[in-house]
Design a protein around this motif. Sequence first.
Motif, PDB file in Angstrom:
ATOM      1  N   LEU A  58     -66.299  48.136  52.024  1.00  0.00           N
ATOM      2  CA  LEU A  58     -66.273  48.393  50.546  1.00  0.00           C
ATOM      3  C   LEU A  58     -65.100  47.548  50.292  1.00  0.00           C
ATOM      4  O   LEU A  58     -64.047  47.368  50.757  1.00  0.00           O
ATOM      5  CB  LEU A  58     -66.228  49.627  49.967  1.00  0.00           C
ATOM      6  N   LYS A  59     -65.398  47.064  48.950  1.00  0.00           N
ATOM      7  CA  LYS A  59     -64.086  46.198  48.464  1.00  0.00           C
ATOM      8  C   LYS A  59     -63.383  47.000  47.405  1.00  0.00           C
ATOM      9  O   LYS A  59     -62.434  46.441  46.932  1.00  0.00           O
ATOM     10  CB  LYS A  59     -64.857  44.867  47.647  1.00  0.00           C
ATOM     11  N   ALA A  60     -63.854  47.989  47.076  1.00  0.00           N
ATOM     12  CA  ALA A  60     -63.449  49.210  46.072  1.00  0.00           C
ATOM     13  C   ALA A  60     -62.000  49.579  46.681  1.00  0.00           C
ATOM     14  O   ALA A  60     -61.769  49.507  47.898  1.00  0.00           O
ATOM     15  CB  ALA A  60     -64.229  50.118  45.872  1.00  0.00           C
ATOM     16  N   SER A  61     -61.034  49.912  45.823  1.00  0.00           N
ATOM     17  CA  SER A  61     -59.852  50.447  46.061  1.00  0.00           C
ATOM     18  C   SER A  61     -60.048  51.999  46.704  1.00  0.00           C
ATOM     19  O   SER A  61     -61.096  52.560  46.406  1.00  0.00           O
ATOM     20  CB  SER A  61     -58.693  50.814  44.821  1.00  0.00           C
ATOM     21  N   GLU A  62     -59.086  52.611  47.425  1.00  0.00           N
ATOM     22  CA  GLU A  62     -58.869  53.900  47.683  1.00  0.00           C
ATOM     23  C   GLU A  62     -59.384  54.871  46.600  1.00  0.00           C
ATOM     24  O   GLU A  62     -60.074  55.857  46.636  1.00  0.00           O
ATOM     25  CB  GLU A  62     -57.867  54.145  48.460  1.00  0.00           C
ATOM     26  N   GLU A  64     -60.579  54.383  43.514  1.00  0.00           N
ATOM     27  CA  GLU A  64     -62.051  54.147  43.194  1.00  0.00           C
ATOM     28  C   GLU A  64     -63.045  54.886  44.244  1.00  0.00           C
ATOM     29  O   GLU A  64     -64.212  55.522  43.687  1.00  0.00           O
ATOM     30  CB  GLU A  64     -62.406  52.735  43.124  1.00  0.00           C
ATOM     31  N   ILE A  65     -63.006  54.657  45.576  1.00  0.00           N
ATOM     32  CA  ILE A  65     -63.770  55.565  46.537  1.00  0.00           C
ATOM     33  C   ILE A  65     -63.433  56.956  46.355  1.00  0.00           C
ATOM     34  O   ILE A  65     -64.625  57.704  46.175  1.00  0.00           O
ATOM     35  CB  ILE A  65     -63.187  55.247  47.801  1.00  0.00           C
ATOM     36  N   ALA A  92     -61.350  59.011  51.737  1.00  0.00           N
ATOM     37  CA  ALA A  92     -61.213  57.714  50.724  1.00  0.00           C
ATOM     38  C   ALA A  92     -60.621  56.453  51.847  1.00  0.00           C
ATOM     39  O   ALA A  92     -61.026  55.444  51.984  1.00  0.00           O
ATOM     40  CB  ALA A  92     -60.903  57.759  49.583  1.00  0.00           C
ATOM     41  N   LYS A  93     -59.573  56.976  52.133  1.00  0.00           N
ATOM     42  CA  LYS A  93     -58.791  56.347  52.873  1.00  0.00           C
ATOM     43  C   LYS A  93     -59.189  55.925  54.419  1.00  0.00           C
ATOM     44  O   LYS A  93     -59.375  54.785  54.767  1.00  0.00           O
ATOM     45  CB  LYS A  93     -57.240  56.793  53.355  1.00  0.00           C
ATOM     46  N   LYS A  96     -62.112  53.052  53.314  1.00  0.00           N
ATOM     47  CA  LYS A  96     -61.441  52.056  53.147  1.00  0.00           C
ATOM     48  C   LYS A  96     -61.093  51.302  54.280  1.00  0.00           C
ATOM     49  O   LYS A  96     -61.005  50.104  54.432  1.00  0.00           O
ATOM     50  CB  LYS A  96     -60.113  52.323  52.002  1.00  0.00           C
TER      51      LYS A  96
END
Length: 100
Positions: A58-62, A64-65, A92-93, A96
């Motif tokens: 994913l390109k989303a930030s932590e 955002e996830i 999320a981390k 990511k």
Amino acid sequence: MKRIVVALAVLFAATAASAEAAAPAEIFAKRCAACHGKEGKGDTPMAQKLGAKDISALKASEAEIAEVIANGKGKMTSFKGKMTDEEIKSVAKFVKGGLK
């Protein structure tokens, strides 16, 4: 006696650290892998049925996830109240980081 106490303290600290490190992977396996697959590629039958995306890169930030995990998105259910804020952040981390 003092050596035994020190040895037990070190053993306890090492066990706690390894348990913390394993927690996001275990949570992902329990809560997420059924739909996203154990590698996050969305290649399970359930993922195909629900249209779950490949989350392995994913390109989303932590943040955002974590928001998606907490609040859900599309057909994905919300995990707020089912997971603690810390569990959500740790997963999320983990996501990511490429599920590693």
